[in-house]
Design a protein around this motif. Structure first.
Motif, PDB file in Angstrom:
ATOM      1  N   VAL A  99       2.823   4.147   3.492  1.00  0.00           N
ATOM      2  CA  VAL A  99       2.238   5.135   3.157  1.00  0.00           C
ATOM      3  C   VAL A  99       2.773   6.372   3.776  1.00  0.00           C
ATOM      4  CG1 VAL A  99       0.151   4.307   2.756  1.00  0.00           C
ATOM      5  CG2 VAL A  99       0.588   4.975   5.121  1.00  0.00           C
ATOM      6  N   GLY A 100       4.057   6.514   3.967  1.00  0.00           N
ATOM      7  CA  GLY A 100       4.729   7.590   4.627  1.00  0.00           C
ATOM      8  C   GLY A 100       5.107   7.461   5.984  1.00  0.00           C
ATOM      9  N   ARG A 101       5.898   8.181   6.724  1.00  0.00           N
ATOM     10  CA  ARG A 101       6.482   8.432   8.053  1.00  0.00           C
ATOM     11  C   ARG A 101       5.948   9.345   8.569  1.00  0.00           C
ATOM     12  NH1 ARG A 101      10.341   4.656   8.830  1.00  0.00           N
ATOM     13  NH2 ARG A 101      11.318   5.709  10.408  1.00  0.00           N
ATOM     14  N   ILE A 116       0.931  -1.293   0.148  1.00  0.00           N
ATOM     15  CA  ILE A 116       0.084  -0.223   0.014  1.00  0.00           C
ATOM     16  C   ILE A 116       0.857   1.211  -0.155  1.00  0.00           C
ATOM     17  CG2 ILE A 116      -1.821   1.324   1.177  1.00  0.00           C
ATOM     18  CD1 ILE A 116      -2.783  -1.587   2.225  1.00  0.00           C
ATOM     19  N   GLY A 117       1.153   1.819  -1.238  1.00  0.00           N
ATOM     20  CA  GLY A 117       1.804   3.127  -1.166  1.00  0.00           C
ATOM     21  C   GLY A 117       2.865   2.977  -2.179  1.00  0.00           C
ATOM     22  N   ALA A 118       2.721   3.538  -3.428  1.00  0.00           N
ATOM     23  CA  ALA A 118       3.931   3.264  -4.361  1.00  0.00           C
ATOM     24  C   ALA A 118       4.951   4.252  -4.351  1.00  0.00           C
ATOM     25  CB  ALA A 118       3.336   3.221  -5.801  1.00  0.00           C
ATOM     26  N   GLY A 119       5.518   4.732  -3.103  1.00  0.00           N
ATOM     27  CA  GLY A 119       6.427   5.677  -2.781  1.00  0.00           C
ATOM     28  C   GLY A 119       7.735   4.933  -2.701  1.00  0.00           C
ATOM     29  N   VAL A 120       8.784   5.534  -2.256  1.00  0.00           N
ATOM     30  CA  VAL A 120      10.170   5.128  -2.281  1.00  0.00           C
ATOM     31  C   VAL A 120      10.128   3.864  -1.363  1.00  0.00           C
ATOM     32  CG1 VAL A 120      12.573   5.880  -1.832  1.00  0.00           C
ATOM     33  CG2 VAL A 120      10.830   7.554  -1.764  1.00  0.00           C
ATOM     34  N   ILE A 121       9.633   3.793  -0.258  1.00  0.00           N
ATOM     35  CA  ILE A 121       9.767   2.442   0.611  1.00  0.00           C
ATOM     36  C   ILE A 121       9.137   1.308  -0.160  1.00  0.00           C
ATOM     37  CG2 ILE A 121       9.077   1.033   2.444  1.00  0.00           C
ATOM     38  CD1 ILE A 121       9.750   3.774   4.312  1.00  0.00           C
ATOM     39  N   GLY A 122       7.935   1.659  -0.647  1.00  0.00           N
ATOM     40  CA  GLY A 122       7.218   0.338  -1.499  1.00  0.00           C
ATOM     41  C   GLY A 122       7.920  -0.061  -2.689  1.00  0.00           C
ATOM     42  N   LEU A 123       8.499   0.850  -3.334  1.00  0.00           N
ATOM     43  CA  LEU A 123       9.227   0.394  -4.720  1.00  0.00           C
ATOM     44  C   LEU A 123      10.371  -0.203  -4.220  1.00  0.00           C
ATOM     45  CD1 LEU A 123       8.360   3.895  -6.717  1.00  0.00           C
ATOM     46  CD2 LEU A 123       7.532   1.590  -7.414  1.00  0.00           C
ATOM     47  N   GLU A 124      11.270   0.354  -3.327  1.00  0.00           N
ATOM     48  CA  GLU A 124      12.539  -0.450  -2.977  1.00  0.00           C
ATOM     49  C   GLU A 124      12.127  -1.805  -2.590  1.00  0.00           C
ATOM     50  OE1 GLU A 124      15.164   1.953  -0.792  1.00  0.00           O
ATOM     51  OE2 GLU A 124      15.057   3.287  -2.392  1.00  0.00           O
ATOM     52  N   MET A 125      11.331  -1.870  -1.446  1.00  0.00           N
ATOM     53  CA  MET A 125      11.119  -3.120  -0.835  1.00  0.00           C
ATOM     54  C   MET A 125      10.324  -4.133  -1.591  1.00  0.00           C
ATOM     55  SD  MET A 125      12.952  -2.647   1.809  1.00  0.00           S
ATOM     56  CE  MET A 125      12.700  -4.442   2.110  1.00  0.00           C
ATOM     57  N   LEU A 139      -1.004  -0.753  -4.433  1.00  0.00           N
ATOM     58  CA  LEU A 139      -2.426  -0.287  -4.347  1.00  0.00           C
ATOM     59  C   LEU A 139      -1.947   1.203  -3.858  1.00  0.00           C
ATOM     60  CD1 LEU A 139      -2.746  -3.228  -2.909  1.00  0.00           C
ATOM     61  CD2 LEU A 139      -4.869  -2.609  -3.699  1.00  0.00           C
ATOM     62  N   GLU A 140      -2.096   2.175  -4.762  1.00  0.00           N
ATOM     63  CA  GLU A 140      -1.500   3.668  -4.749  1.00  0.00           C
ATOM     64  C   GLU A 140      -2.791   4.616  -4.969  1.00  0.00           C
ATOM     65  OE1 GLU A 140       1.345   5.512  -4.136  1.00  0.00           O
ATOM     66  OE2 GLU A 140      -0.358   7.023  -4.281  1.00  0.00           O
ATOM     67  N   PHE A 141      -2.974   5.313  -3.837  1.00  0.00           N
ATOM     68  CA  PHE A 141      -3.818   6.459  -3.774  1.00  0.00           C
ATOM     69  C   PHE A 141      -3.782   7.493  -4.977  1.00  0.00           C
ATOM     70  CE2 PHE A 141      -6.219   9.988  -1.712  1.00  0.00           C
ATOM     71  CZ  PHE A 141      -7.068   9.071  -1.302  1.00  0.00           C
ATOM     72  N   ALA A 142      -2.579   8.001  -5.266  1.00  0.00           N
ATOM     73  CA  ALA A 142      -2.295   8.806  -6.451  1.00  0.00           C
ATOM     74  C   ALA A 142      -2.407   8.195  -7.697  1.00  0.00           C
ATOM     75  CB  ALA A 142      -1.032   9.384  -6.169  1.00  0.00           C
ATOM     76  N   PRO A 202      12.277  17.109   3.319  1.00  0.00           N
ATOM     77  CA  PRO A 202      12.500  15.722   2.898  1.00  0.00           C
ATOM     78  C   PRO A 202      12.879  14.790   3.776  1.00  0.00           C
ATOM     79  CG  PRO A 202      13.987  16.955   1.645  1.00  0.00           C
ATOM     80  CD  PRO A 202      13.215  17.710   2.261  1.00  0.00           C
ATOM     81  N   MET A 203      12.433  13.504   4.064  1.00  0.00           N
ATOM     82  CA  MET A 203      12.883  12.682   5.179  1.00  0.00           C
ATOM     83  C   MET A 203      13.849  11.811   4.514  1.00  0.00           C
ATOM     84  SD  MET A 203       9.468  11.584   7.303  1.00  0.00           S
ATOM     85  CE  MET A 203       8.649  12.479   8.390  1.00  0.00           C
ATOM     86  N   LEU A 204      15.209  12.356   4.557  1.00  0.00           N
ATOM     87  CA  LEU A 204      16.474  11.675   3.984  1.00  0.00           C
ATOM     88  C   LEU A 204      17.443  11.833   4.845  1.00  0.00           C
ATOM     89  CD1 LEU A 204      15.923  13.391   0.328  1.00  0.00           C
ATOM     90  CD2 LEU A 204      15.460  10.865   1.019  1.00  0.00           C
ATOM     91  N   ALA A 205      18.417  10.966   4.981  1.00  0.00           N
ATOM     92  CA  ALA A 205      19.647  10.735   5.762  1.00  0.00           C
ATOM     93  C   ALA A 205      20.555  11.840   5.307  1.00  0.00           C
ATOM     94  CB  ALA A 205      20.170   9.453   5.607  1.00  0.00           C
ATOM     95  N   GLY A 219      17.408  13.252  -4.652  1.00  0.00           N
ATOM     96  CA  GLY A 219      16.495  12.034  -4.084  1.00  0.00           C
ATOM     97  C   GLY A 219      16.466  10.994  -5.020  1.00  0.00           C
ATOM     98  N   VAL A 220      16.776   9.839  -4.517  1.00  0.00           N
ATOM     99  CA  VAL A 220      17.147   8.512  -5.146  1.00  0.00           C
ATOM    100  C   VAL A 220      16.234   7.380  -4.910  1.00  0.00           C
ATOM    101  CG1 VAL A 220      18.912   6.946  -5.588  1.00  0.00           C
ATOM    102  CG2 VAL A 220      19.599   9.210  -5.272  1.00  0.00           C
ATOM    103  N   ILE A 221      15.847   6.657  -5.660  1.00  0.00           N
ATOM    104  CA  ILE A 221      15.030   5.408  -5.460  1.00  0.00           C
ATOM    105  C   ILE A 221      15.991   4.433  -5.812  1.00  0.00           C
ATOM    106  CG2 ILE A 221      12.816   3.937  -5.710  1.00  0.00           C
ATOM    107  CD1 ILE A 221      11.450   6.596  -6.745  1.00  0.00           C
ATOM    108  N   TYR A 222      16.265   3.456  -5.147  1.00  0.00           N
ATOM    109  CA  TYR A 222      17.527   2.648  -5.394  1.00  0.00           C
ATOM    110  C   TYR A 222      16.784   1.127  -6.103  1.00  0.00           C
ATOM    111  CZ  TYR A 222      20.421   5.671  -2.819  1.00  0.00           C
ATOM    112  OH  TYR A 222      21.121   6.704  -2.126  1.00  0.00           O
ATOM    113  N   THR A 223      16.105   1.310  -7.122  1.00  0.00           N
ATOM    114  CA  THR A 223      15.643   0.018  -7.582  1.00  0.00           C
ATOM    115  C   THR A 223      16.289  -0.225  -8.896  1.00  0.00           C
ATOM    116  OG1 THR A 223      14.138   1.729  -8.612  1.00  0.00           O
ATOM    117  CG2 THR A 223      13.280   0.383  -7.056  1.00  0.00           C
TER     118      THR A 223
END
Ligand code: FAD
Ligand code: NAI
Length: 469
Positions: A273-275, A182-191, A205-208, A321-324, A352-356
């Motif tokens: 779905v976010g943090r 649920i949520g095709a954001g960074v965490i969803g796409l990576e995991m 399953l993505e709301f947007a 942004p919630m980034l390290a 910002g990076v998505i590590y897929t």
């Protein structure tokens, strides 16, 4: 100064807190750090950036052994997954790095406290340690760097086995046959990439109406097409309305504008779905420290809370942004401000990076943002398919897009979907940091053959003069 008196105390030993503490100590401040968890490194090192990247790396090798090596004429028979070993390797990477942070604390003579911090007043912090020992620490300055935690859905409480947050998704004991995210954001796409490569059927399953949150729309559309070819299923404009958690499966109920079904049976659900900012039991309400609607600590441009000028906050617990790397830079900035220097973070150049596979990396403004702000721009794009190194690598999907101001040619944004995008974006960050133009990128040497030549070609194409196509 007594042993329990400090110039500055950082609460939370994530990338914001531990990097800030090191910088403060380097600048001669008597520094302490308090961490409630057993190991240092925060979300990023323990249950975030590092373990997810370790799993992405391992799963990439597994997928390559199954599907890619054969293309290079390397025949491998009987490829088998040993999930416990894969997870142990990830745990070892985490352990080494978190121990590394403890070592850095000692090396920099930073006093460490293991326990739950509660701010008692503007200058005192109580730490609840093991055996209920509660030392009181006195300090000139307090920096809150308590990070964030996953958001839960009311009808899908995390059990971290079948209904998992990112933390549970890092340690599943078996590969689920069917996984919903649920949520095709960074965490969803990576995991999702990790478990799909290891054998799960993954449905998002993505709301947007798009994946990847606020990232550049056309880049995301291209990325989604590539991911669909890898077998991912995306239900966009879809709202999960409820769930039945049964013995052997979970039945998700949803309303979708893009899919005619209304339910999906799966073995594991990842809720991504976010943090939310983490400020639990920190004593903020008692002190009257203000939070915004999203629960983030309100700070000014020097990271000070309006009510207490000596209490600061940085990282995921404040806006941005919630980034390290964003948390790290704020840690450094706050330490420098405390030492009387001009600490500063340039928020226009946070990558910002998505590590897929392929990766996505971007910096600066998206086309949507430029249009919204009425900023005139030229766009130059170039595909990886025409690049020699990408061909040799065997991965040619994706493109680079360079956005530059129409009048000044100053680079306003760079968006990449393609191989090794996470490393390529560094060049764009530096160019933007130096106020560079698309022509600066285009006229700079790029070793041949490298993937970075695609950036130069895209920069040349801002002026419609790419050479290789
Ligand atoms: P945190 O790292 O969350 O650290 C806060 C620390 O404060 C924690 O250790 C917590 O235990 C401690 N704490 C909280 N309250 C108290 C208290 N009262 N007393 C004492 N200690 C307390 N970002 C990237 O840039 N790149 C990535 O690849 C990436 N991957 C990620 C993957 C996942 C799965 C997740 C979940 C996140 C990822 N992130 C990534 C985001 C990144 O982890 C965060 O942005 C970063 O950790 C924020 O740093 P921080 O220091 O603000 O907070
Ligand atoms: P996110 O904000 O990236 O994505 C959340 C997604 O969930 C969005 O697409 C949103 O539209 C969707 N969503 C929200 N509510 C929903 C609902 N009820 N139903 C369906 N979809 C819904 O958040 P995510 O992926 O949880 O990551 C949290 C943070 O962690 C991010 O801010 C990110 O910066 C950080 N992170 C960074 C990584 C990186 O830098 N590579 C990796 C992982 C996390």
């Amino acid at each position: 100064m007594s042993e329990m008196q400090f110039d500055v105390v950082f609460i939370g030993a994530g990338p914001g807190g531990y990097v800030g503490a090191i910088r403060a100590a380097q600048l001669g401040l008597k520094t302490a750090i308090i961490e409630k968890d057993k190991t240092f490194g925060g979300t990023c090192l323990n249950v975030g950036c590092i373990p997810s990247k370790a799993l992405l790396e391992s799963s990439e090798h597994y997928a390559a052994a199954q599907h890619e090596l054969i293309k290079h004429g390397i025949e491998v028979e009987g490829v088998k997954l040993n999930l416990p070993t894969l997870l142990e390797r990830k745990d070892k990477v985490v352990k080494d790095l978190t121990l590394g942070v403890s070592f850095l604390m000692k090396k920099n003579k930073i006093t460490t406290f293991n326990g739950w911090a509660r701010v008692v007043d503007a200058h005192q912090i109580e730490v609840t340690m093991a055996n209920n020992i509660k030392p009181l620490i006195t300090t000139q300055h307090i920096v809150i760097a308590t990070g964030s935690a996953p958001i839960e859905l009311p009808f899908l409480k995390f059990d971290e086995k079948k209904v998992v947050s990112s933390t549970g998704a890092l340690s599943l004991s078996a590969v689920p046959k069917r996984m919903a995210i649920i949520g095709a954001g960074v965490i969803g796409l990576e995991m999702g990439s990790v478990w799909s490569r290891l054998g799960s059927e993954v449905t998002f399953l993505e709301f947007a109406d798009k994946i990847g949150g606020t990232m550049d729309s056309t880049t995301m559309a291209q990325f989604q097409k590539i991911l669909m070819k890898q077998g991912f299923k995306f239900l966009l404009k879809t709202k999960v309305t409820g769930a039945e958690i049964k013995d052997k499966e979970i039945l998700l109920k949803y309303e979708s504008q893009t899919d005619s079904s209304t339910s999906l049976a799966v073995d594991v659900v990842l809720v991504a779905v976010g943090r939310k900012p983490f400020t639990e039991k920190l004593g903020l309400t008692e002190l009257g420290i203000e939070l915004d609607k999203a629960g983030r600590i309100l700070v000014n441009e020097h990271y000070q809370t309006p009510k207490y000028k000596n209490i600061y906050a940085i990282g995921d617990v404040i806006q941005g942004p919630m980034l390290a790397h964003k948390a790290e830079e704020e840690g450094v900035a706050v330490a420098e401000i405390l030492a009387g220097q001009a600490g500063h973070v340039n928020y226009n150049t946070v990558p910002g990076v998505i590590y897929t596979w392929p990766e996505v990396a971007s910096v600066g403004m998206t086309e949507e943002q430029l249009k919204e702000k009425n900023i005139p721009y030229n766009a130059g794009t170039f595909p990886f398919v025409a690049n020699g190194r990408a061909k040799a690598l065997g991965f040619t999907e994706g493109q680079v897009k360079v956005l530059a101001h129409q009048n000044t040619d100053k680079i306003l944004g760079v968006h990449i979907v393609g191989p090794r995008a996470s490393e390529l974006i560094g060049e764009a960050v530096i160019a933007m940091e130096f106020g560079g133009s698309a022509e600066d990128l285009a006229r700079s040497f790029h070793a041949h053959p490298t993937l970075s030549e695609v950036i130069r070609e895209a920069a040349l194409n801002v002026d419609k003069r790419a050479r290789q196509m």
